[in-house]
Structures are given as C-alpha cells and as structure tokens.
Design a protein around this motif. Structure first.
Motif, mmCIF file in Angstrom:
data_model
loop_
_atom_site.group_PDB
_atom_site.id
_atom_site.type_symbol
_atom_site.label_atom_id
_atom_site.label_comp_id
_atom_site.label_asym_id
_atom_site.label_seq_id
_atom_site.Cartn_x
_atom_site.Cartn_y
_atom_site.Cartn_z
ATOM 1 N N LEU A 43 1.356 -1.446 -0.123
ATOM 2 C CA LEU A 43 -0.012 -0.122 0.010
ATOM 3 C C LEU A 43 0.791 1.939 -0.131
ATOM 4 O O LEU A 43 1.270 2.538 -0.788
ATOM 5 N N ALA A 44 1.610 1.560 0.265
ATOM 6 C CA ALA A 44 2.973 2.395 0.627
ATOM 7 C C ALA A 44 3.855 2.645 -0.619
ATOM 8 O O ALA A 44 3.540 3.624 -1.027
ATOM 9 N N VAL A 45 4.100 1.724 -1.468
ATOM 10 C CA VAL A 45 4.142 1.778 -2.892
ATOM 11 C C VAL A 45 3.671 2.236 -3.747
ATOM 12 O O VAL A 45 3.351 2.800 -4.334
ATOM 13 N N LEU A 46 2.076 1.539 -3.963
ATOM 14 C CA LEU A 46 0.408 2.382 -4.400
ATOM 15 C C LEU A 46 0.515 3.801 -3.926
ATOM 16 O O LEU A 46 -0.222 4.546 -4.966
ATOM 17 N N ALA A 47 0.850 4.231 -3.060
ATOM 18 C CA ALA A 47 0.637 5.549 -2.478
ATOM 19 C C ALA A 47 1.585 6.384 -2.498
ATOM 20 O O ALA A 47 1.147 7.538 -3.135
ATOM 21 N N ALA A 48 2.578 5.951 -3.234
ATOM 22 C CA ALA A 48 3.857 6.354 -3.505
ATOM 23 C C ALA A 48 4.021 7.310 -5.314
ATOM 24 O O ALA A 48 4.000 8.273 -5.295
ATOM 25 N N ARG A 49 3.103 6.205 -5.868
ATOM 26 C CA ARG A 49 3.303 6.186 -7.335
ATOM 27 C C ARG A 49 2.076 7.276 -7.819
ATOM 28 O O ARG A 49 2.264 7.874 -8.630
ATOM 29 N N GLY A 50 0.806 7.083 -6.533
ATOM 30 C CA GLY A 50 -0.204 7.781 -6.350
ATOM 31 C C GLY A 50 0.336 9.226 -6.303
ATOM 32 O O GLY A 50 -1.346 10.022 -6.403
ATOM 33 N N GLU A 51 1.713 9.330 -5.224
ATOM 34 C CA GLU A 51 1.115 10.646 -4.809
ATOM 35 C C GLU A 51 0.076 11.007 -3.534
ATOM 36 O O GLU A 51 -0.341 12.477 -3.417
ATOM 37 N N GLN A 52 -0.153 9.928 -3.051
ATOM 38 C CA GLN A 52 -0.781 10.112 -1.965
ATOM 39 C C GLN A 52 -0.034 9.665 -0.457
ATOM 40 O O GLN A 52 -0.011 9.143 0.320
ATOM 41 N N TRP A 53 0.217 11.786 -0.189
ATOM 42 C CA TRP A 53 1.448 11.675 0.972
ATOM 43 C C TRP A 53 0.420 11.029 2.045
ATOM 44 O O TRP A 53 1.291 10.470 3.067
ATOM 45 N N GLY A 54 -0.550 11.728 2.153
ATOM 46 C CA GLY A 54 -1.218 11.038 3.985
ATOM 47 C C GLY A 54 -0.805 10.024 4.118
ATOM 48 O O GLY A 54 -0.644 8.673 4.890
ATOM 49 N N PHE A 55 -1.297 8.898 3.145
ATOM 50 C CA PHE A 55 -1.770 7.495 2.930
ATOM 51 C C PHE A 55 -0.244 6.671 3.192
ATOM 52 O O PHE A 55 0.423 5.445 3.366
ATOM 53 N N LEU A 56 0.348 7.181 2.154
ATOM 54 C CA LEU A 56 1.965 6.773 1.777
ATOM 55 C C LEU A 56 2.656 7.112 3.643
ATOM 56 O O LEU A 56 3.681 6.413 4.245
ATOM 57 N N LEU A 57 2.686 7.882 4.232
ATOM 58 C CA LEU A 57 2.919 7.906 5.200
ATOM 59 C C LEU A 57 2.579 7.161 6.821
ATOM 60 O O LEU A 57 3.138 6.624 7.302
ATOM 61 N N LEU A 58 0.967 7.206 7.196
ATOM 62 C CA LEU A 58 0.748 6.091 7.436
ATOM 63 C C LEU A 58 1.336 4.477 7.602
ATOM 64 O O LEU A 58 1.851 3.967 8.119
ATOM 65 N N GLU A 59 0.773 3.978 5.903
ATOM 66 C CA GLU A 59 1.288 2.648 5.253
ATOM 67 C C GLU A 59 2.726 2.757 5.656
ATOM 68 O O GLU A 59 3.489 1.739 5.913
ATOM 69 N N SER A 60 3.350 3.751 5.267
ATOM 70 C CA SER A 60 5.274 3.286 5.675
ATOM 71 C C SER A 60 5.143 3.462 6.849
ATOM 72 O O SER A 60 5.887 2.464 7.716
ATOM 73 N N VAL A 61 5.178 4.207 7.855
ATOM 74 C CA VAL A 61 5.339 3.772 9.259
ATOM 75 C C VAL A 61 4.676 2.854 9.876
ATOM 76 O O VAL A 61 5.446 1.790 10.379
ATOM 77 N N TRP A 62 3.510 1.995 9.383
ATOM 78 C CA TRP A 62 2.910 1.013 9.572
ATOM 79 C C TRP A 62 3.873 -0.336 9.384
ATOM 80 O O TRP A 62 4.224 -1.118 9.583
#
Length: 79
Positions: free
Chosen positions: A43-62
């Motif tokens: 999910l973090a990779v997909l968030a990064a690809r989609g430039e969804q920064w809040g979701f990227l933060l959440l999933e990266s920390v998770w």
C-alpha cells in the motif's frame, strides 16, 4: 489493476487485525507482523506512485513498525 492490488493488500492487513482482535494471532507474533508488513508495504508503494502523501505516511510507518517488530523477534534476547 492498482485497485485490485490495493484491495488485496488491504485485506491482508485487515485479516491480521481481525485475527488479533479475535485472539487468533498475537499482535507480536511473526505471522501478524509479517502480514502487516506485506500489506502495508504494498500500500505504501501504491500511495507513493499515486502521490497520496498522507496515505504514504500512514502505510510507511505501519510497514516500518512491523519490520522493526519482526527484527526484534529475530534477535535472541540475552538471559
């Protein structure tokens, strides 16, 4: 295709969570942590690809917390 991958990765995380809530998996077990790491990393990779920064933060920390938990379980404790 990204949507299908997101759904599957989300289900992986949710299965681990539901299993922990139902006391089928311990939140510190390798299986629980591995499921969380796998799902959240995808999910973090997909968030990064989609430039969804809040979701990227959440999933990266998770993912990082899950990886840290797995690493701690891999290191034998001194007795």
């Amino acid at each position: 295709m990204d949507q299908l991958v997101q759904i599957v990765a989300s289900l992986v995380v949710l299965v681990a969570f539901v299993a922990a809530q139902g006391r089928l998996l311990a939140p510190t077990s390798r299986r629980y942590l591995a499921l969380n790491l796998a799902g959240s990393a995808v999910l973090a990779v997909l968030a990064a690809r989609g430039e969804q920064w809040g979701f990227l933060l959440l999933e990266s920390v998770w993912a990082l917390v899950s990886a840290w938990g797995l690493a701690r379980r891999a290191i034998p404790r001194a007795t």
